[in-house]
Write an enzyme that holds these catalytic residues in place. Sequence first.
Site: not given
Length: 489
Positions: A255-256
């Site tokens: 994820s980010k």
Amino acid sequence: MTPTPIRVRFAPSPTGYLHVGGARTALFNWLYARHYGGTFVLRIEDTDVERSSDEMVEGILVGMRWLGLDWDEGPFVGGPHEPYFQSGRLERYRALAQQLVDTGHAYYDYRTAEEITAARTAAEQGDTDDWSHDRASRDLDPAQAAAYEAEGRPRAIRFRVPHGQTQVRDIVHGDITFDNATIEDFVILRSDGHPTYHLSVVADDVDMQITSVIRGDDHISNTPKQVLLYQALGAPVPEFAHVPLILGADKKRLSKRHGATSVIEYRAQGILPEAMVNFLALLGWSPGSSDQELFTRDELVRAFSLEGISGGNAVFNNEKLAWFNIQHMMRLSDSEIVARVESDLDAAGLWRPSFEHGHDEHAFICAVIALLKPRLHALGDVVEQARPLIAREIVYDEAAVAKHAGTPEMRAHLSALADACEALEPFDAATIEQAVRGYAERAGIKAGAMIHATRVALTGRTVSPGLFEVMALLGRATVVERLRRLATR
RNA sequence: GUCCCCGUCGUCCAGGGGUCAGGACGCGGCCCUUUCAAGGCUGAAACGCGGGUUCGAAUCCCGCCGGGGACGCCA
């Protein structure tokens, strides 16, 4: 051998960018299609109208094009199964949902989302938790149904999951059997008339004659529902290949917060698409007993097979990506690199029209790249490393000057070396090396000291490619001028 | 909680009844060397645990543990 042509698809929802997980799924589909001379379809799953727009779609396409994953059917290229946007196929989904109701495979559910949420919450708190097998509206009394109908109550359509078991044939994981009792009567058409994912993918895959569904592992538990749908529709079930997920260093889904997740961010970091493709291909796939790690796109196409996909999740390793980038950088031709960094050099004010292919300085800029190449980790490194070799004016690192050319003696040596260079013939690396070392010896100083001082004089820095190559590249006039300039500074 | 997937060096993979358990990234050392890289050689580093089956298990079976995923009128 098999007469059935392979048809695969990559079906992203338009989120605005192509993340690495999606990119790898797309890559596997693409490789599979190309390996077998099949068809690669790109389809946009934009049933969620709220979150979809042309710009969002564009983000996906940019990533695909950058990686070189061209599609045979889909946005812009069209094809026999248009449209390739789910938003344009709503009527088809509705018709199919109706067909399933008519054939007894699905039924109306008049409950509202609020009622269901409340019931679910109650079930969870009540600790009975058989919610996932929700069949509450399955056999509604016809009179009651008629009453709701008269009321004009909105209705969703749910699939009637039959008794028994459902088997998923998966190339990566083998056969997986699900007990239908664990599958709820899932909604296929929302009360607003929009299909859910299950209906739309199956409808599209059937209509587009997709023969192989290659997608993320996270879809495994959706698959029995879809298999049931294929069967209810009387359509052939495609082969499935569920590829493991890509995780971050902490083994959590990427994820980010793990850093860059969009392939376009990697482009911005100077990662080569060749390197990204190579790296992604080997994340979860291997050619088997071969030890080969470096692959060109064509080699991947030739070697790829679904059987080589491993079943376990893979951690995204930035160091290894960086290594692939270095390797592919070194395999690119000098002029190819020049072409790719032209805009960077231009933005830095270092580009000259004569560098253009076919112009008189093209050989020079290629020679610059040739010297830099083994030192490049990313395309973005070119500007800074090339600067002292290209710029008319050099910028001195004062600490370097003080360290290597700070004394009057050393400056005198630089001046003397300039004199020697003027008479040197030919002015090539080997001859220059002889001259520099010869001078140091006669002057009674270490060759290293002379070399370091010269490097600072020519580049302003302590770090550069091999000095003698740099001198030959710069040419006599520049070398002499820069040596004298520092000597008399 | 229920269902499903997965477990070989720190990471990515190979091996799949008898191998010194192999390669790559990263890390250490050596070599090359004018700096920085690149390159060559080399070292450390793994079969999650417990039961079976077998002459023999990393490999086959079961259990456990661990990790991940899915359980929406999201896709």
